[in-house]
Design a protein around this motif. Structure first.
Motif: not given
Length: 112
Positions: A38-43, A45-56, A27-32
């Motif tokens: 969307i933020e993705h501080a850890c590039e 790599s599943c090391a932060c939560t800045t790319c958090h989304v809520v799937v409705r 989803v992150c790559d699709a958005l970018l």
């Protein structure tokens, strides 16, 4: 190709948007790829939560959460039962509706 409906967010997409993305993409790559920065501080790599989304809608169609993602999500601002890290949420066949939370725990925007 599945569609992703991105609900309006004051910074990333004030009007909301509908995009198409290939099955198997995060989803992150699709958005970018569609200029939703969307933020993705850890590039991613599943090391932060800045790319958090809520799937409705469409949550069950995403790839499964692993333990690392589940542990990180516990630290995400605005955590909900259908929260995912967008860098780890892999698109399946179904369309999605996602909401980007208003805040992250990142104290400085990385402006990727």
């Amino acid at each position: 190709m599945p569609q992703i409906v991105v609900l309006p967010h004051p910074t990333y997409c004030p009007e909301g948007v509908v995009i198409e993305a290939p099955r198997g993409q995060s989803v992150c790559d699709a958005l970018l790829d569609h200029d939703i920065e969307i933020e993705h501080a850890c590039e991613k790599s599943c090391a932060c939560t800045t790319c958090h989304v809520v799937v409705r809608e469409g949550f069950a169609s995403l790839g499964e959460l692993d333990d690392k993602e589940e542990d990180l999500l516990d630290m995400a601002w605005g955590l909900e039962a259908t929260s995912r890290l967008s860098c780890q949420a892999i698109l399946g066949e179904e369309d999605l509706v996602v909401e980007i939370p208003k805040y992250t725990i990142n104290h400085a925007s990385e402006n990727h």
